[in-house]
Every structure is written in structure tokens, then in C-alpha cells.
Design a protein around this motif. Structure first.
Motif, PDB file in Angstrom:
ATOM      1  N   ILE A  77       0.843  -1.209   0.000  1.00 52.29           N
ATOM      2  CA  ILE A  77       0.000   0.000   0.000  1.00 52.29           C
ATOM      3  C   ILE A  77       0.873   1.251   0.000  1.00 52.29           C
ATOM      4  CG2 ILE A  77      -1.576   1.386   1.428  1.00 52.29           C
ATOM      5  CD1 ILE A  77      -3.191  -0.778   0.299  1.00 52.29           C
ATOM      6  N   TYR A 103      -0.362   4.871  -1.716  1.00 50.37           N
ATOM      7  CA  TYR A 103      -1.738   4.979  -1.212  1.00 50.37           C
ATOM      8  C   TYR A 103      -2.771   5.218  -2.317  1.00 50.37           C
ATOM      9  CZ  TYR A 103       1.178   5.490   2.871  1.00 50.37           C
ATOM     10  OH  TYR A 103       2.137   5.277   3.823  1.00 50.37           O
ATOM     11  N   GLU A 161      -7.377  -1.334  -0.394  1.00 50.83           N
ATOM     12  CA  GLU A 161      -6.903  -2.107   0.774  1.00 50.83           C
ATOM     13  C   GLU A 161      -7.317  -3.578   0.730  1.00 50.83           C
ATOM     14  OE1 GLU A 161      -8.159  -0.351   4.454  1.00 50.83           O
ATOM     15  OE2 GLU A 161      -6.192   0.533   4.799  1.00 50.83           O
ATOM     16  N   TYR A 218      -9.256   4.304   3.344  1.00 52.58           N
ATOM     17  CA  TYR A 218      -8.220   3.603   4.108  1.00 52.58           C
ATOM     18  C   TYR A 218      -8.664   3.449   5.548  1.00 52.58           C
ATOM     19  CZ  TYR A 218      -5.396   3.752   0.019  1.00 52.58           C
ATOM     20  OH  TYR A 218      -4.949   3.540  -1.249  1.00 52.58           O
TER      21      TYR A 218
END
Lengths: 247, 645
Positions: free
Chosen positions: B102, B107, B111, B634
């Protein structure tokens, strides 16, 4: 440098082939051999001539798709490389270079320099694997494989299936190719269970497809771009013999 | 603009895959025999998926453009495959692999998918060993590991510098076993040219037999695309000559959304460009950064003399060398992620410190490692890579430092897929590099092999069952239906149209032109201005292509010029979408570096408030594509500025 290329042209599997000569100029010594053919082909297309068909893909010596006899040698005048790794610095200004497809009965020509190597896939389909269904494996470290055996197995597994061994052999034997797969798997403990069935099935298929016998000339080893050793052929013979005796 | 639903299961990220597997719908063995699945591509993802689906009892048809499935470009991956085994007792875990991936992706990955990838990583190693992959071992017989960029543990399994080859041959062997068992039928030397959609679902493909030129129609209850990436849009890349984006692009035109097309990985360690006749670039494995040190001269005078060929790198004294990665990133040093290493090389070369005649190269030096470990050890670790370098460059890297420069290598973007790996077209799945799902804006080294095999062996075989469980009543369809006939006609018409141009230039001419625009304006550093320029220039090249292309021969024979022309026609459209996506994403993240958005010390500056989403583009006939967003939430990982210092 300026060169003359003598290239095998054959419109299709059934057509009759012949050599054609093409002059080519201003080739850099740092150019790769296949890039030199790219340059020729661009010129041919512009001149309304059908470009030369040849097999190639990764162009870094690992996919095994490129072939060609260059001046009579599989993969050309350099050691331990495939044709795509051959560079023009190996030639001299004014040279005539002869380019042909692999010549072997079980590898029929498709067009120009392209041959059909499907026979190799067929041999492997008949036993070149370990029967392990997805999801059924034990932890990877549960099988101990000493460094020496793992390295030997890897030496054989490095085969790229290009067919240079068959092309180099006066009998068009596929023994080096078959023995590389047999050795790769037979040297590993997880490959031993099926070793006997594998050896018999692959040898039978190899014979059925018309590959010739081995007479130990060593041409295959000399021309193999991945340096696969003919000691693998000895191992294949042993595996095969044991399989037949055990029967 | 719509938003997209990822169909990720509810619950904590570590429980989602377990929950999915326990609750997804299944197909019983008798029904599996009645269901047909088409797989396109025989690389790690395609070959492993076909093998696993065949083992389960489905009828699989698999297609590749090469002469054999073993040629797929996964074969060229060198360095290794990651897994969270923690065999080195250095603190690795599923969570750390998930976290590193990740973070490495800056990012911009989902996830739930990434955690699943980390979970199945260990199964891949187990299965690969069971199928005979000869990974490196220590003397006691246990598996060995090496380090790769973007992590501080040694979790990379390898088979010399040929890990991709060995993993692909493992999957190929399993595929061969299913071909023998007649659960899988192999079609090599085929270009897949269109996807057939019936009542809103993907039900087949149109393929061209490259040997005979014949157009074929094939039915499947589902279609899986494992066709790799589109890095060849740049013409020069480390991809194989035949690697292309055409199947994914045709899927896009049939309604599958294309996600994050601008996320391209420029790999830091490739052999520099040396001439305009060059057809491809060669990668030197990232594993070399375990022992090699990257540097350029400290003094600009030294760089100038190197560029003129007056001195060699080995003549520059130690104190005059700038090991810029070690200087800028002391914690990770030469093992920073790829995007960071590439940009740092570009920064030094742009400042005039390049070390070859074009000024576009840096040194990768093994002299320290050779002094420390001995030549034999270095040869055992990297012998085949050193040999490859010497054959291409004609210099001995044991004596002279290697010269390297970044090159296009991998595309993180791809067809948008949900948690089930299904695109926005029901029944159309995408796996491996062809989908966008796991690497965010930058892929970590040794993670491509992991993702390809994870998707193929362990994920798709579950998720496709969930879809097919609702298709058990669907009878095999005739390929003479109006939808098949229409798709076939469209393909034939396009081939005729390409022939009818009768211009003056071969396909490569246009491909090179496109490549120059892409590298110049949509390359390592992008600006608002450069991207607008690309969007203006690409349609012009496209127009020229459709009015001045020349193909020799005819369509009913083996005709590589025709194959190339079709692929270039698609790249000419895809390139524009890449530029549009890059223009839309007004932030820097991972491999996407917008020069306007950087921190004071030149690092990528994300804008999480406005761009923490997947950009998924929908094709519109004769209009600009429409943007859809999948917001990235996230829950487990905290969004922070990536720090490798």
C-alpha cells in the motif's frame, strides 16, 4: 557497415523456397541482428516487397521464440546467446550473411524464417510436469532440497525451448530438450514420484513426432544458447532404462 | 460522473477474504463440465488461471499470440517473487507485506485487494515448489531470500536471475497437464481482436489465426483477460515486441472501464538507449541494487569528460563520487522504490551529471561488492545478468561500472475490476498486469509475479465460481448468433480498412512517432502544458496513420505488418487516454509525477483530499471519455507522506 543478406524466402509451408539477396547499408556495429532485419523490413515495405517473416518476441534471450541459422550456425556466430542477443559487431563491413530457418523434419516451415515448433509443446504435454493440483501443497520448506541438487535442477530448467539443439543435430534429435525437462524434474524430490512414467511418455512422444536418435556428437550442447549439458542426456537414458526395467 | 462499487466484503480487512471464500457461491463438479471459460494470454496470470480452472473441471480455451504459451513475457522477469513467509526471521508478516505494498503504491491501491494478495502470497511459494520450481536454496536445503526495493525485510524468493522463467514454466507445466487431461484447449498464434457481448454479458471472442489469417469465433460462459500491460505505447520499453494493449482496449470500447491509465512504471535500472534503430530496452534486474551502488560524479567537469569519452568511471576517485540515493535516502539507500530511484536518476542527468555520450545514464557499480564478497559470489548471484549486459554493451561490468537509465517497464493502470476481478462488463474478468487493482501508483519489485500467480491460481478460481454459479442454466450458445456475426464483421471490416489506406509508411513509423510524444510529454515528469501538448499531438499522428499507413501482402496469410498495424491503431487511442488521465490527476503520486506538485526537496506530493480515488474511464463513441470514481477508503493504513529517508 555495408552488408549483403542472403535470406531464405518461402511464401508458405507448401510453397517452394529459395534464397534472395538483399544489400543493406549503414548498419551500426551496436545494432542487434534482429534490429538489422527490422531496418531491412522497413525498407522492403517502402519498396512494396513483402517483409521477411521471422519469429521473435522478448529480444533479451529468454522467451526462446527467435531462431535462425546465421551463416550455418543456430543463433549465429557467438556462444551462449540467442539470435536476438547477437550484435552486428560480430560481422565485418562487406560480409555476406546467410540467414535460414531451422532445418528439421519435425519443425516444418510456416513462412520464410518461421518454423512450427509445436512438437516441443506436445512432448511436454505428455509428461513434462508434476501432478500437483492447486491448493494441495505442503509448506515450501517442508521439502528439503540441498543447494547442489537445486542448482543442478536449475541448470537443466534453464532450457528456453528454442529448438537450436534439434537444428544443430544431424539426426534432428530432441534428446537435449527432452533430457533437460527430465533432469529438471527428476533431480527434485517432488518430481521423483512420476519420474518413470514421465520418462517413458516423453520418449515415446519424441519418437512418434519424428525426432531422430542421439549419436553423441555433442552439436546440441555446443549450440545451446543456455549451455545445457549433454550429461542430461545420460540422465535421461538412465531414467528411461530404469523405467523400462521396473516395468 | 458515477461512483463505482468495489464489492469488497464487509468486515476487517484481514477477515474479508476468509469471509468471501466461506460464503461465495459454488458450482458443483457436474455443472462445471457444462461451463466454458475463455482465457486470453498465457503469462503467469493466464496460464495459472487456465491450469487451476481446468483442475476444477471447467472447459477452458486459452489463447496466445506467440507460437507457444511458454513465450509469454512473464518469462523475462528476473529478480524474484515476494511472499510473507518470514523464513528469514526478520519481522515479516502478511500485515507488513500488505502495508509495504500500500505504501509502495503511494496509497492509491484498494486495501481489500492488497491484503488478499499478501494473504495468498505464501500459498504461491508452496504451490510453485510442489510443481517443481527450482528456487534458490541454502546448503541445508531450505529456501533462500533476497531483498528488493521498498521493504526492509528479505522476502523475495528467486531462481537465479530467471525467476519469471521458472515460475512461468511451472504454470506452463501445469497447463500442459490440463491440456493432456483435455480440460484445457490451447490456441497459439492467435490475436484476439474483439470481445462478444450478448445480453450485456461477455460471451466470447473473435480471434485471428495468425498463420492462416482465418477469423475465428469462440464462445465462453465467461471471458478472462490476462493480456499484460500496455507499456509498449511508448514504443521503447522493456516489454516484448508483441506485448500490446489491444485486447484490453477492445474491452474498453465494449464498455469495460479503464482505470488509472496514467500510472506507468519507469524502471530505474535498464540499459540506456544507444541508437534510433533500437527496438526495445533491456532491463537489468532490481536485485542488482542489493549489491550495486548507484552514483554519478560530484563535479560537473568530470561528468563532461565522461560524456566526451575522455575518462572512464573507474578513474574518478571515491571522494568525487556522488552516491545520490545513499545521500538522499539514508534509511533505504539504493533500495528505494522504483519510482523514487528513477526520478533521482533523471534529476541528476537533467542537472548535467549523466555519464555516457548522451548524458542519459548513471553508474551502477559493483566494485565494492566484488572487493567485499569476491568475484565468484557476485558471479553466482548475477552471472547471467552480467553476461547479458556485456553482450549488449560490449563492456565487462566486473571491471567497468554498468551504465543504466530508467525505461518504461510496467503499467499499474489497466481494466477496472472489482474485488471479484470482474470488469464493469458482467462475465468479463481481468487478471495480472491487465487489471489495475493491486499496485496503486507504483509497483514494488518482485510483486508482479506475485500478483499474476495470486490472481490466476488462488483468486479467480473462487471469484469466477461465484459468477458462474448463476450461469449453470445457460446453454452453450451458437457462434452463428447475430452478436457473433456482427463482431466478426466489425473485425473483418477494420482489417479491410487498414489495407485500404494504401499509404507510404509502415506501422513502426507511426509507433515510433507516438513513442516519442509519450516519452517526451507523458513520461517521467509531466506538466499541465506537456499533457495538453500530448493530447493535441496524438490525434494528429492518428490521423496521419489512418491516411498514410502501408501494409504489404494480404490478410489471408502470415502477415506481421498487419498484426503491428492493428496494435499501433489501438496504442494511438490508448496513449491519448493516458495523457487525459494524467492531466486529470493534478497531484503527484508514485510513478505519476506532476512537476507542479512536488515537495520542497523534490518528492511526489499527493493530494489526498481531492485525488484519493481510482479514476475509471468509460468509452464514449466520438466523444471524450467519461470519468467515474472509486473512492479509496483507508481503514487500516494511515495516509502519510511516503518517507524512505
Amino acid at each position: 557497415m555495408d552488408l549483403t543478406l542472403k535470406i531464405w524466402r518461402q511464401a508458405s509451408a507448401k510453397a517452394k523456397g529459395k534464397f534472395e539477396s538483399y544489400p543493406i547499408s549503414n548498419i551500426s556495429a551496436d545494432c542487434s541482428f534482429l534490429e538489422m532485419i527490422d531496418i531491412l523490413n522497413e525498407k522492403l515495405v517502402r519498396d512494396n516487397i513483402d517483409p521477411v517473416a521471422f519469429d521473435h518476441d522478448c529480444r533479451e534471450g529468454i522467451c526462446g521464440m527467435c531462431s535462425l541459422y546465421v551463416n550455418g550456425r543456430p543463433h549465429g556466430p557467438d556462444d551462449d546467446i540467442t539470435t536476438c542477443q547477437l550484435h552486428m559487431r560480430k560481422f565485418k563491413n562487406g560480409d555476406t550473411i546467410t540467414i535460414e530457418p531451422w532445418r528439421a523434419g519435425p519443425f516444418p516451415v510456416i513462412k520464410d524464417l518461421i518454423v512450427d515448433r509445436n512438437a516441443f509443446d506436445k512432448i511436454l504435454q505428455d509428461g513434462g510436469f508434476i501432478s500437483a493440483n492447486t491448493g494441495s501443497a505442503p509448506d515450501a520448506n517442508a521439502i528439503l532440497i540441498p543447494n547442489r541438487e537445486a542448482e543442478q535442477s536449475m541448470d537443466a530448467a534453464a532450457c528456453i525451448g528454442c529448438g537450436a539443439c534439434v537444428a544443430a543435430c544431424k539426426n534432428s534429435s530432441a534428446m537435449l530438450f527432452v533430457s533437460a525437462k527430465i533432469s529438471h524434474l527428476a533431480l527434485l524430490p517432488q518430481g521423483k514420484a512420476e519420474a518413470a512414467i514421465r520418462a517413458k511418455a516423453m520418449v515415446a512422444k519424441m519418437d512418434e513426432l519424428g525426432f531422430g536418435g542421439c549419436t553423441n556428437t555433442g552439436a546440441c550442447e555446443a549450440e545451446c544458447p543456455k549451455d545445457i549439458s549433454i550429461s542430461n542426456i545420460a540422465r535421461l537414458n538412465r531414467e528411461f532404462l530404469c523405467a523400462v526395467i521396473l516395468e | 460522473m458515477g461512483t463505482l462499487n468495489s464489492r469488497s466484503p464487509e468486515g476487517h480487512v484481514s477477515q474479508q477474504w476468509t469471509k468471501f471464500k466461506s460464503t461465495c457461491h459454488l458450482v458443483n463438479p457436474a455443472n462445471k463440465r457444462k461451463l466454458d471459460i475463455i482465457v486470453v494470454g498465457t503469462g503467469l496470470a493466464g496460464a495459472s488461471a487456465a491450469a487451476a480452472l481446468g483442475e476444477q473441471g471447467y472447459n477452458v480455451k486459452i489463447f496466445c499470440y506467440q507460437d507457444s504459451p511458454r513465450r509469454a513475457h512473464s518469462i523475462a522477469a528476473q529478480g524474484g517473487i515476494n511472499a510473507a513467509k518470514n523464513y528469514q526471521n526478520d519481522g515479516d508478516s502478511v500485515y507488513r507485506l500488505f502495508y509495504d505494498t500500500i505504501k509502495g503504491g503511494d496509497y492509491r491501491a484498494r486495501e481489500s485487494n492488497v491484503h488478499r494478495l499478501a494473504e495468498v502470497s505464501n500459498l504461491i511459494i508452496d504451490h510453485s515448489v510442489a510443481t517443481g520450481v527450482p528456487f534458490a536454496r541454502d546448503y541445508g536445503g531450505l529456501l533462500d531470500n533476497r531483498s528488493f526495493g521498498g521493504s526492509q525485510v528479505s522476502r523475495t524468493f528467486y531462481a537465479r536471475g530467471q525467476t519469471g522463467q521458472q515460475l512461468l514454466l511451472g504454470a506452463y507445466n501445469s497447463l500442459n497437464r490440463q491440456i493432456k487431461n483435455k480440460t484445457v484447449e490451447m490456441f497459439s498464434r492467435r490475436d484476439v481482436l474483439d470481445i462478444v457481448i450478448i445480453d450485456g454479458k461477455a460471451r466470447g471472442i473473435i480471434a485471428r489465426n495468425l498463420v492462416t489469417g482465418e477469423i475465428e469465433k469462440h464462445f465462453g460462459h465467461a471471458v478472462c483477460l490476462a493480456t499484460g500491460g500496455y507499456g509498449n505505447t511508448y514504443f521503447l520499453s522493456t516489454n516484448a515486441m508483441g506485448s500490446n494493449g489491444s485486447v484490453a482496449w477492445q474491452a474498453y470500447k465494449k464498455g469495460a472501464f479503464f482505470a488509472n491509465p496514467c500510472f506507468t512504471q519507469i524502471h530505474p535500472t535498464c540499459i540506456p538507449v544507444h541508437g534510433d534503430y533500437q527496438s526495445k530496452l533491456t532491463l537489468m534486474s532490481e536485485s542488482l541494487r542489493n549489491d550495486g551502488r548507484i552514483w554519478v560524479p560530484k563535479k560537473i567537469e568530470d561528468a563532461k569528460r565522461l560524456q566526451k569519452g575522455e575518462i572512464k568511471g573507474s578513474q574518478i576517485p571515491e571522494d568525487d563520487r556522488d552516491y545520490y540515493l545513499e545521500r538522499r535516502y539514508p534509511a533505504f539507500g539504493n533500495l528505494v522504490p522504483r519510482d523514487v530511484a528513477s526520478r533521482a536518476a533523471k534529476e541528476r542527468c537533467d542537472a548535467g551529471f549523466g555519464v555516457n555520450n548522451t548524458g542519459l545514464a548513471v553508474f551502477l557499480d559493483f566494485s565494492d561488492a566484488i572487493n567485499r564478497l569476491g568475484k565468484a559470489t557476485i558471479e553466482a548471484r548475477y552471472g547471467n545478468l552480467f553476461q547479458m549486459y556485456e553482450k549488449i554493451v560490449d563492456e565487462n561490468p566486473y571491471e567497468t561500472p554498468m551504465m543504466i537509465y530508467p525505461a518504461v517497464h510496467y503499467t499499474m493502470g489497466g481494466l477496472w475490476v472489482d474485488y471479484h476481478l470482474m470488469t464493469t462488463v458482467p462475465g468479463l474478468f481481468a487478471l495480472g498486469e491487465a487489471n489495475f487493482s493491486d499496485h496503486g501508483a507504483n509497483r514494488l519489485g518482485a510483486s508482479a509475479l506475485m500478483q499474476g500467480l495470486a490472481d490466476g491460481y488462488f483468486i479467480l478460481p473462487y471469484t469466477i465460481g461465484d459468477f458462474l454459479s448463476k450461469e449453470i442454466g445457460t446453454k452453450r450458445m451458437s457462434t452463428e448468433s447475430p452478436e457473433f456475426i456482427e463482431a466478426e464483421k466489425k473485425v473483418s471490416d477494420r482489417i479491410q480498412k487498414l489495407y485500404a489506406i494504401k499509404g507510404n509508411e509502415p506501422a513502426d513509423y507511426f509507433h515510433k512517432k507516438l513513442g516519442q510524444v509519450m516519452w517526451e510529454y507523458v513520461g517521467m515528469g509531466r506538466t499541465e502544458e506537456s499533457l495538453k501538448k500530448a493530447i493535441e499531438l496524438i490525434p494528429k499522428i492518428r490521423e496521419e496513420f489512418w491516411s498514410n499507413l502501408k501494409i504489404t501482402g494480404n490478410p489471408t496469410e502470415y502477415n506481421p505488418e498487419l498484426e503491428k498495424a492493428g496494435r499501433v491503431a489501438d496504442f494511438l487511442e490508448l496513449g491519448e487516454l493516458m495523457a487525459r488521465d494524467a492531466l486529470n490527476r493534478r497531484e503527484s503520486c508514485g510513478g505519476h509525477f506532476r512537476e507542479e506538485m512536488q515537495t520542497e526537496d523534490g518528492e511526489a506530493k499527493r493530494d489526498d483530499e481531492n485525488f484519493a480515488y481510482v479514476a475509471a474511464w468509460e468509452h464514449k463513441e466520438n466523444a471524450v471519455p467519461e470519468l467515474h470514481k472509486e473512492p479509496l477508503e483507508y481503514k487500516e493504513v494511515k495516509l502519510v507522506q511516503r518517507n524512505y529517508k
